[in-house]
Design a protein around this motif. Structure first.
Motif, PDB file in Angstrom:
ATOM      1  N   SER A 148      20.378  31.939  -1.586  1.00 46.13           N
ATOM      2  CA  SER A 148      19.269  31.901  -0.829  1.00 46.13           C
ATOM      3  C   SER A 148      18.453  30.570  -1.156  1.00 46.13           C
ATOM      4  O   SER A 148      17.743  30.323  -0.190  1.00 46.13           O
ATOM      5  N   LEU A 149      18.692  30.144  -2.374  1.00 45.70           N
ATOM      6  CA  LEU A 149      17.904  29.007  -2.645  1.00 45.70           C
ATOM      7  C   LEU A 149      18.800  27.501  -2.555  1.00 45.70           C
ATOM      8  O   LEU A 149      18.600  26.510  -1.660  1.00 45.70           O
ATOM      9  N   TRP A 150      19.860  27.507  -3.114  1.00 48.60           N
ATOM     10  CA  TRP A 150      20.911  26.478  -2.713  1.00 48.60           C
ATOM     11  C   TRP A 150      21.275  26.320  -1.523  1.00 48.60           C
ATOM     12  O   TRP A 150      21.718  25.360  -0.944  1.00 48.60           O
ATOM     13  N   GLY A 151      21.444  27.592  -0.783  1.00 46.40           N
ATOM     14  CA  GLY A 151      22.095  27.525   0.507  1.00 46.40           C
ATOM     15  C   GLY A 151      21.055  26.916   1.467  1.00 46.40           C
ATOM     16  O   GLY A 151      21.371  26.479   2.283  1.00 46.40           O
ATOM     17  N   ARG A 152      19.598  27.265   1.109  1.00 42.44           N
ATOM     18  CA  ARG A 152      18.416  26.799   2.101  1.00 42.44           C
ATOM     19  C   ARG A 152      18.441  25.544   2.058  1.00 42.44           C
ATOM     20  O   ARG A 152      18.133  24.824   3.028  1.00 42.44           O
ATOM     21  N   VAL A 153      18.945  24.771   0.742  1.00 44.58           N
ATOM     22  CA  VAL A 153      18.897  23.461   0.385  1.00 44.58           C
ATOM     23  C   VAL A 153      19.911  22.853   1.608  1.00 44.58           C
ATOM     24  O   VAL A 153      19.251  21.871   2.368  1.00 44.58           O
ATOM     25  N   LYS A 154      20.983  23.307   1.742  1.00 46.84           N
ATOM     26  CA  LYS A 154      22.084  22.943   2.499  1.00 46.84           C
ATOM     27  C   LYS A 154      21.483  22.881   4.032  1.00 46.84           C
ATOM     28  O   LYS A 154      21.708  22.029   4.913  1.00 46.84           O
ATOM     29  N   GLN A 155      20.940  24.100   4.428  1.00 48.23           N
ATOM     30  CA  GLN A 155      20.459  24.269   5.801  1.00 48.23           C
ATOM     31  C   GLN A 155      19.271  23.210   6.064  1.00 48.23           C
ATOM     32  O   GLN A 155      19.453  22.708   7.193  1.00 48.23           O
ATOM     33  N   MET A 156      18.551  22.958   5.213  1.00 46.63           N
ATOM     34  CA  MET A 156      17.559  21.972   5.601  1.00 46.63           C
ATOM     35  C   MET A 156      18.153  20.652   5.636  1.00 46.63           C
ATOM     36  O   MET A 156      17.662  19.685   6.471  1.00 46.63           O
ATOM     37  N   ILE A 157      18.994  20.206   5.134  1.00 47.67           N
ATOM     38  CA  ILE A 157      19.752  18.894   5.043  1.00 47.67           C
ATOM     39  C   ILE A 157      20.483  18.881   6.574  1.00 47.67           C
ATOM     40  O   ILE A 157      20.230  17.880   7.136  1.00 47.67           O
ATOM     41  N   ASP A 158      21.186  19.903   6.708  1.00 48.34           N
ATOM     42  CA  ASP A 158      21.726  19.905   8.016  1.00 48.34           C
ATOM     43  C   ASP A 158      20.886  20.015   9.290  1.00 48.34           C
ATOM     44  O   ASP A 158      21.309  19.413  10.542  1.00 48.34           O
ATOM     45  N   ASP A 159      19.667  20.639   9.194  1.00 52.19           N
ATOM     46  CA  ASP A 159      18.839  20.556  10.263  1.00 52.19           C
ATOM     47  C   ASP A 159      18.019  19.148  10.325  1.00 52.19           C
ATOM     48  O   ASP A 159      17.126  19.178  11.107  1.00 52.19           O
ATOM     49  N   GLY A 160      18.170  18.368   9.483  1.00 50.30           N
ATOM     50  CA  GLY A 160      17.502  16.928   9.715  1.00 50.30           C
ATOM     51  C   GLY A 160      16.425  16.589   8.881  1.00 50.30           C
ATOM     52  O   GLY A 160      15.586  16.041   9.031  1.00 50.30           O
ATOM     53  N   ALA A 161      16.169  17.738   7.854  1.00 49.00           N
ATOM     54  CA  ALA A 161      14.770  17.944   7.265  1.00 49.00           C
ATOM     55  C   ALA A 161      14.402  16.627   6.550  1.00 49.00           C
ATOM     56  O   ALA A 161      13.321  16.113   6.078  1.00 49.00           O
ATOM     57  N   ILE A 162      15.386  16.024   5.881  1.00 43.36           N
ATOM     58  CA  ILE A 162      15.213  14.638   5.115  1.00 43.36           C
ATOM     59  C   ILE A 162      15.930  13.326   5.427  1.00 43.36           C
ATOM     60  O   ILE A 162      16.132  12.425   5.112  1.00 43.36           O
ATOM     61  N   GLY A 163      16.342  13.492   6.929  1.00 47.57           N
ATOM     62  CA  GLY A 163      17.265  12.555   7.402  1.00 47.57           C
ATOM     63  C   GLY A 163      18.597  12.449   6.864  1.00 47.57           C
ATOM     64  O   GLY A 163      19.049  13.649   6.380  1.00 47.57           O
ATOM     65  N   GLU A 164      19.220  11.277   7.016  1.00 50.58           N
ATOM     66  CA  GLU A 164      20.445  11.278   6.157  1.00 50.58           C
ATOM     67  C   GLU A 164      20.373  11.032   4.699  1.00 50.58           C
ATOM     68  O   GLU A 164      19.495  10.515   4.075  1.00 50.58           O
ATOM     69  N   PRO A 165      21.384  12.146   3.967  1.00 57.65           N
ATOM     70  CA  PRO A 165      20.852  12.050   2.475  1.00 57.65           C
ATOM     71  C   PRO A 165      21.673  10.907   1.953  1.00 57.65           C
ATOM     72  O   PRO A 165      22.414  10.210   2.100  1.00 57.65           O
ATOM     73  N   GLN A 166      20.759  10.339   0.862  1.00 54.18           N
ATOM     74  CA  GLN A 166      20.937   9.044   0.475  1.00 54.18           C
ATOM     75  C   GLN A 166      21.242   9.258  -1.275  1.00 54.18           C
ATOM     76  O   GLN A 166      21.956   8.484  -1.866  1.00 54.18           O
TER      77      GLN A 166
END
Length: 335
Positions: free
Chosen positions: A129-147
């Motif tokens: 629920s935690l580490w998977g939510r990080v992935k979901q937010m990345i895929d949803d564009g919450a931080i743009g392109e990961p750097q």
């Protein structure tokens, strides 16, 4: 809907948690456990009365009432037992790392294809629920392109395991394969939109001069395309169990933390914060986070995959990719 019938091979500290997870999971039924020691079988009998118990795993995989076999044994046994499971016509859920080397990974993948059976590798962090939510937010564009990413673990020393296998380099392979493999998988998963990882720089050291190959402290820098990179770091020379994931992107950042007395605690503390470039906010996590909970989700995903209702969360190819990254990190440390 008939439950998917599970057999379990291995009933150590984590094997017992897998047994509990199968019992608790929706759509799954625990029908048999294989454990070599009489002590382990006695413990399983007390916790799971009515479940068939055998000493030889070959008796378990020969049973007609087993659909999936969950293998939770020392790493050096993964290839041989996994291949036997698949040849017996059973689907395979295999603890990480899937094998000590790439030849073992390839043998398992080839056998699963030949037998037309599912091969799932136990990267349960993907279901968190935690580490998977990080992935979901990345895929949803919450931080743009990961750097940039940091995946760090501060923990107490490893348990020795049955017969001390975890401290035997011939059986464990390397401690980078033991727990950092989760973090290499997370890095590859989180940065999938950027591309596959490239160069790895790594360093490590250990407290025991008689066994310098057992790395108490390990850090690696993993390059990704377009200048992105992830730092993976672990120490076994500390106390308790504290993990952090930090990801920054082109227009935001995520910071997740998890803490418990042990990795298998039922009462951890955890949180996730998101920075959108202007404001920091807490992200609600609706379900408990921790491996003891994620194991239940893993069993449920496996059961749904067997019924054809959902894909696996981590395939044999994912397992092979993570082993390959760990082996490259081991080589980098040795340079």
């Amino acid at each position: 809907m008939h439950p998917v019938r599970f057999g379990l091979i291995g009933y150590g500290a984590w094997g017992a948690h897998h047994a509990r997870a199968i019992v608790e999971a929706s759509g799954a039924d625990l029908v048999a456990i294989a454990a070599r020691s009489a002590e382990a079988r006695d413990a399983a009998a007390k916790s799971h009365p009515g479940v068939a118990l055998v000493a030889d795993y070959r008796e378990l995989i020969a049973r007609a009432d087993v659909d999936v076999v969950d293998v939770v044994v020392p790493t050096d046994q993964h290839r041989a037992i996994g291949v036997d499971v698949l040849r017996a016509g059973k689907h395979l859920l295999l603890e990480k790392p899937m094998a000590l080397d790439l030849a073992g990974c390839d043998a398992l993948i080839a056998e699963a294809a030949r037998a037309r059976r599912l091969l799932c590798v136990g990267f349960e962090f993907r279901l968190s629920s935690l580490w998977g939510r990080v992935k979901q937010m990345i895929d949803d564009g919450a931080i743009g392109e990961p750097q940039y990413g940091l995946i760090e673990l501060w923990r107490n020393p490893y348990r020795r395991g049955s017969g001390g296998w975890r401290y035997d380099i011939a059986r464990v392979g390397n401690w980078i394969l033991e727990e950092p493999i989760h973090f290499f998988d997370l890095a590859r998963w989180y940065f999938a939109s950027v591309g596959e990882p490239g160069r790895i720089i790594a360093c490590a050291n250990g407290k025991d001069p008689a066994h310098p190959e057992l790395y108490d402290n390990f850090s690696a820098l993993v390059d990704f395309p377009r200048g992105a990179y992830v730092v993976i770091s672990q120490t076994l020379a500390a106390f308790e169990h504290h993990q952090v994931v930090k990801i920054t992107g082109t227009h935001g950042a995520l910071w997740a933390t998890w803490s418990g007395a042990l990795d298998r605690t039922f009462h951890p503390t955890f949180n996730l914060r998101h920075f959108d470039g202007t404001t920091v906010r807490e992200i609600p996590i609706d379900a408990p986070s921790g491996e003891v909970y994620e194991l239940v989700s893993e069993i449920e995903v496996m059961a749904r995959a067997v019924r054809g209702e959902a894909p696996l969360h981590a395939t044999g190819e994912d397992g092979r990719a993570a082993v390959a990254l760990c082996l490259r990190a081991i080589e980098a440390v040795g340079r």
